[in-house]
Write an enzyme that holds these catalytic residues in place. Structure first.
Site, PDB file in Angstrom:
ATOM      1  N   SER A 137      42.725  40.263  39.962  1.00  0.00           N
ATOM      2  CA  SER A 137      41.864  41.299  39.164  1.00  0.00           C
ATOM      3  C   SER A 137      41.565  42.534  39.768  1.00  0.00           C
ATOM      4  O   SER A 137      42.665  43.155  40.396  1.00  0.00           O
ATOM      5  CB  SER A 137      40.622  40.600  38.586  1.00  0.00           C
ATOM      6  OG  SER A 137      39.965  41.676  37.746  1.00  0.00           O
ATOM      7  N   ASP A 165      47.134  38.909  37.774  1.00  0.00           N
ATOM      8  CA  ASP A 165      46.455  39.444  36.450  1.00  0.00           C
ATOM      9  C   ASP A 165      45.697  40.682  37.106  1.00  0.00           C
ATOM     10  O   ASP A 165      44.401  40.724  36.964  1.00  0.00           O
ATOM     11  CB  ASP A 165      45.647  38.674  35.552  1.00  0.00           C
ATOM     12  CG  ASP A 165      45.609  39.201  34.197  1.00  0.00           C
ATOM     13  OD1 ASP A 165      46.681  39.691  33.949  1.00  0.00           O
ATOM     14  OD2 ASP A 165      44.670  39.069  33.520  1.00  0.00           O
ATOM     15  N   HIS A 229      42.593  35.506  31.820  1.00  0.00           N
ATOM     16  CA  HIS A 229      42.524  36.420  32.996  1.00  0.00           C
ATOM     17  C   HIS A 229      42.204  35.477  34.363  1.00  0.00           C
ATOM     18  O   HIS A 229      43.026  35.855  35.218  1.00  0.00           O
ATOM     19  CB  HIS A 229      41.150  37.289  32.839  1.00  0.00           C
ATOM     20  CG  HIS A 229      41.176  38.479  33.954  1.00  0.00           C
ATOM     21  ND1 HIS A 229      42.195  39.262  34.213  1.00  0.00           N
ATOM     22  CD2 HIS A 229      40.107  39.007  34.592  1.00  0.00           C
ATOM     23  CE1 HIS A 229      41.894  40.068  35.166  1.00  0.00           C
ATOM     24  NE2 HIS A 229      40.693  40.099  35.261  1.00  0.00           N
TER      25      HIS A 229
END
Length: 300
Positions: A137, A165, A229
């Protein structure tokens, strides 16, 4: 005071090796107390793991990822804990208001990793070819900023950055200098698992679109985005544990079955991806439960 502050007091490192699995916390100042850093040189390869927004290095998925690396290939794993600057400690309902602050802290955390890297290279004689960064992330962009900074410091490029991600909001429309970018390491591998918290934008040398890069199988109808995610971290840990269990097929051939894959055109997700010649965007069909393998016994 300012929310989610970043300074060298608000970031720490958890270091894990085969000999030292107690996951103690270290800072830049106390690093030399770690047994590994008492040596003149460090010979084993190093992996930095960096978490994302409102997370920490002690989240189960990151502990599992670190363990998989140490078990598999005798890495020294340095997990960067920047939870204060990632707004993890802010009041629950308010966290999301501070996302832009956490996003802007990513560059500073990346520079911090570059500082540690400089120490590893200059003082402990580690080759840049033996250092990998894995970030989830916002942590994927942290890794990108570290990759830019080490090049500025004339240390060369990291061997690989794996972006799990990478965060979309605040980054997906940025130019290369302001996000994770394929020039940030010799090889940049991206796993796309959600299209709102993550991004569909091509960012790497290879971009794996897991289940089309959208809702991940087994994530259900509620909190699908958050589940999808975080799946990127889980997939990577599984790929380290079970080599070549997730095979990516070039997007241009995504209608073909995995069984038609060859070493020339398909790529295995994970630490060996860079050994395959193919580059670009890949579609990765995924099962809904661990170990998520799609190879059905096929090894390419």
């Amino acid at each position: 005071g300012p929310k989610c502050p970043f300074n060298t007091d608000t970031v720490s490192m958890i270091i894990e090796t085969r000999e030292n699995r107690n996951r103690d916390l270290y800072t830049l100042q106390t690093l030399q107390n770690h047994p590994e850093f008492k040596e003149k040189t460090i010979t084993r390869p190093v992996v930095f793991i960096t978490h994302g927004f409102t997370s920490s290095a002690s989240e189960t998925n990151f502990i599992n990822l670190s363990k998989a690396l140490v078990d598999k290939d005798n890495y020294m794993v340095i997990s960067i804990d920047w939870q204060t600057a990632a707004c993890t400690n802010e009041a629950a309902g308010l966290k999301y208001l501070y996302y832009p602050t956490a996003a802007s802290n990513t560059r500073l955390v990346g520079q911090y990793i570059a500082t540690i890297t400089q120490k590893l290279v200059k003082q402990y004689k580690i080759s840049m070819a033996n250092i990998r960064l894995i970030g989830h992330s916002l942590g994927a962009h942290v890794s990108g900023f570290a990759g830019k900074k080490v090049q500025e410091l004339k240390l060369g490029k990291y061997s690989e950055i794996i972006g799990l991600d990478p965060a979309g909001p605040s980054f997906s429309s940025n130019k290369c200098s302001d996000r994770l970018c394929e020039t940030d390491a010799e090889y940049v591998q991206i796993l796309h698992t959600s299209n709102h918290l993550g991004t569909e934008r091509i960012l790497g040398t290879v971009d794996f679109y897991m289940n089309n890069g959208k809702n991940q199988p087994g994530c259900g109808r509620f909190f699908t985005e958050v589940c999808s995610h975080s799946r990127a971290v889980i997939y990577m840990a599984e790929c380290i544990k079970h080599e070549c269990c997730l095979i990516g097929i070039p997007k241009s051939k995504s209608s073909q079955p995995i069984s038609s894959c060859t070493k020339q055109e398909c790529v295995c997700v994970g630490l060996n991806a860079k050994k395959y010649p193919s580059r670009g965007s890949f579609y990765v069909p995924v099962e809904s439960t661990a170990p998520f393998c799609n190879n059905k016994g096929k090894i390419i």
